[in-house]
Structures are given as C-alpha cells and as structure tokens.
Design a protein around this motif. Structure first.
Motif, PDB file in Angstrom:
ATOM      1  N   ARG A   1       5.568  -3.650  -6.638  1.00 42.24           N
ATOM      2  CA  ARG A   1       4.358  -4.336  -7.114  1.00 42.24           C
ATOM      3  C   ARG A   1       4.678  -5.735  -7.620  1.00 42.24           C
ATOM      4  N   LYS A   2       5.796  -5.883  -8.308  1.00 41.17           N
ATOM      5  CA  LYS A   2       6.185  -7.201  -8.810  1.00 41.17           C
ATOM      6  C   LYS A   2       6.481  -8.159  -7.654  1.00 41.17           C
TER       7      LYS A   2
ATOM      8  N   LYS B   1      13.200   2.497  -0.539  1.00 40.79           N
ATOM      9  CA  LYS B   1      14.331   2.411  -1.460  1.00 40.79           C
ATOM     10  C   LYS B   1      13.996   1.578  -2.702  1.00 40.79           C
ATOM     11  N   ILE B   2      12.851   0.909  -2.689  1.00 34.55           N
ATOM     12  CA  ILE B   2      12.433   0.057  -3.801  1.00 34.55           C
ATOM     13  C   ILE B   2      11.435   0.835  -4.664  1.00 34.55           C
ATOM     14  N   SER B   3      11.624   0.784  -5.972  1.00 32.57           N
ATOM     15  CA  SER B   3      10.711   1.492  -6.873  1.00 32.57           C
ATOM     16  C   SER B   3       9.317   0.860  -6.816  1.00 32.57           C
ATOM     17  N   ILE B   4       8.304   1.639  -7.136  1.00 28.78           N
ATOM     18  CA  ILE B   4       6.932   1.132  -7.120  1.00 28.78           C
ATOM     19  C   ILE B   4       6.756  -0.050  -8.076  1.00 28.78           C
ATOM     20  N   PRO B   5       7.255   0.021  -9.321  1.00 30.93           N
ATOM     21  CA  PRO B   5       7.091  -1.154 -10.196  1.00 30.93           C
ATOM     22  C   PRO B   5       7.702  -2.431  -9.609  1.00 30.93           C
TER      23      PRO B   5
ATOM     24  N   ALA C   1       0.715   2.858   1.159  1.00 31.24           N
ATOM     25  CA  ALA C   1      -0.245   1.768   1.355  1.00 31.24           C
ATOM     26  C   ALA C   1       0.406   0.609   2.112  1.00 31.24           C
ATOM     27  N   HIS C   2       1.636   0.260   1.743  1.00 25.11           N
ATOM     28  CA  HIS C   2       2.331  -0.832   2.427  1.00 25.11           C
ATOM     29  C   HIS C   2       2.618  -0.455   3.884  1.00 25.11           C
ATOM     30  N   ALA C   3       3.107   0.746   4.111  1.00 27.16           N
ATOM     31  CA  ALA C   3       3.395   1.194   5.480  1.00 27.16           C
ATOM     32  C   ALA C   3       2.119   1.279   6.308  1.00 27.16           C
ATOM     33  N   THR C   4       1.045   1.758   5.706  1.00 20.62           N
ATOM     34  CA  THR C   4      -0.238   1.850   6.403  1.00 20.62           C
ATOM     35  C   THR C   4      -0.751   0.463   6.752  1.00 20.62           C
ATOM     36  N   ALA C   5      -0.626  -0.477   5.832  1.00 21.49           N
ATOM     37  CA  ALA C   5      -1.080  -1.846   6.089  1.00 21.49           C
ATOM     38  C   ALA C   5      -0.364  -2.439   7.302  1.00 21.49           C
TER      39      ALA C   5
ATOM     40  N   LEU D   1      -5.042  -7.747   1.517  1.00 24.96           N
ATOM     41  CA  LEU D   1      -6.276  -7.045   1.165  1.00 24.96           C
ATOM     42  C   LEU D   1      -6.146  -5.531   1.244  1.00 24.96           C
ATOM     43  N   ILE D   2      -5.510  -5.048   2.295  1.00 24.22           N
ATOM     44  CA  ILE D   2      -5.448  -3.602   2.509  1.00 24.22           C
ATOM     45  C   ILE D   2      -4.615  -2.909   1.438  1.00 24.22           C
ATOM     46  N   VAL D   3      -3.465  -3.460   1.099  1.00 27.32           N
ATOM     47  CA  VAL D   3      -2.596  -2.793   0.117  1.00 27.32           C
ATOM     48  C   VAL D   3      -3.303  -2.607  -1.226  1.00 27.32           C
ATOM     49  N   PRO D   4      -3.824  -3.673  -1.844  1.00 25.96           N
ATOM     50  CA  PRO D   4      -4.515  -3.451  -3.129  1.00 25.96           C
ATOM     51  C   PRO D   4      -5.736  -2.529  -2.990  1.00 25.96           C
ATOM     52  N   ALA D   5      -6.461  -2.652  -1.885  1.00 31.69           N
ATOM     53  CA  ALA D   5      -7.635  -1.786  -1.696  1.00 31.69           C
ATOM     54  C   ALA D   5      -7.229  -0.317  -1.596  1.00 31.69           C
ATOM     55  N   LEU D   6      -6.193  -0.029  -0.825  1.00 32.75           N
ATOM     56  CA  LEU D   6      -5.746   1.364  -0.690  1.00 32.75           C
ATOM     57  C   LEU D   6      -5.212   1.912  -2.005  1.00 32.75           C
ATOM     58  N   VAL D   7      -4.457   1.090  -2.722  1.00 38.84           N
ATOM     59  CA  VAL D   7      -3.845   1.548  -3.972  1.00 38.84           C
ATOM     60  C   VAL D   7      -4.889   1.700  -5.075  1.00 38.84           C
TER      61      VAL D   7
END
Length: 118
Positions: free
Chosen positions: A101-102, A94-98, A44-48, A28-34
């Motif tokens: 997300r996938k 080290k992982i790209s955002i796209p 967002a992932h680190a914050t979650a 929930l937090i990651v999609p909400a923050l993004v």
C-alpha cells in the motif's frame, strides 16, 4: 447495490478513464476492489493486471486505427515493461500488504503531483 453492479460500474469508469487518459487499470481498479468490495490487496493488484490486458488491446487497436501510436517507442518500452512485469509478478506475494500500500500510494501521489505541477 449488488456486487455485480459495482463491478460493472468500476469497469465502465476504468475503461472510460483508460481510453481517455491512458491510465486507470491499477490506479482505479485496485482501490475500488480493496475499499469498495473488500478484496485482499494482493488479489486486487493481480486482478487489475489481468483486467488491463483486454482493455489495453481494445484501446491500442483504436489508437492504431487513428495513427496516434509511436510504434518504435511502444516496442522499446514494451520490452522493458515485459521484463519489469515478470519481476513484479514474482515479488507481489512476497511483499506485505502495508508495504504494498505504501509503494502504491507513493507512486500514485508522485504521479498526481507531477501531473498537477506541469
């Protein structure tokens, strides 16, 4: 609606879902923050993950009082989870955002499908 109000509401919903279902931090937090607040995905992932700690401690305390935790199971999973968390935290930036997300999307869809069919 102010940013602080949105953050508070995200926190309330996440805490409720986590306490009830044992999930909610990242899902929930990651999609909400993004998507609601425009926070960059890696942050967002680190914050979650950072937010999950106090949420987990409080929920675990209540579950322990209710005697509904299988302690040996918890310890065994926690050992592996700790190692996985260290590795995941190392690779996050080290992982790209796209790709991030996938990966996140596939995991969420897979979990949703498994919950739905069982």
């Amino acid at each position: 609606m102010s940013k602080n109000t949105k953050l508070f509401l995200i926190g309330i919903v996440t805490g409720l879902i986590n306490g009830l279902l044992g999930a909610g931090g990242g899902t929930l937090i990651v999609p909400a923050l993004v998507f609601l607040l425009g926070i960059e995905d890696h942050k967002a992932h680190a914050t979650a993950i950072s937010i999950i700690l106090p949420l987990t401690v409080i929920s675990s305390f209540i579950y322990l009082q209710s005697k509904i935790i299988d302690l040996p199971l918890t310890v065994n999973v926690a050992i592996g989870e700790t190692l996985g968390g260290i590795i995941g935290a190392y690779f996050l930036n080290k992982i790209s955002i796209p790709l991030l997300r996938k990966i996140f999307g596939v995991i969420m869809i897979t979990a949703a499908f498994r919950m739905w069919v069982q």
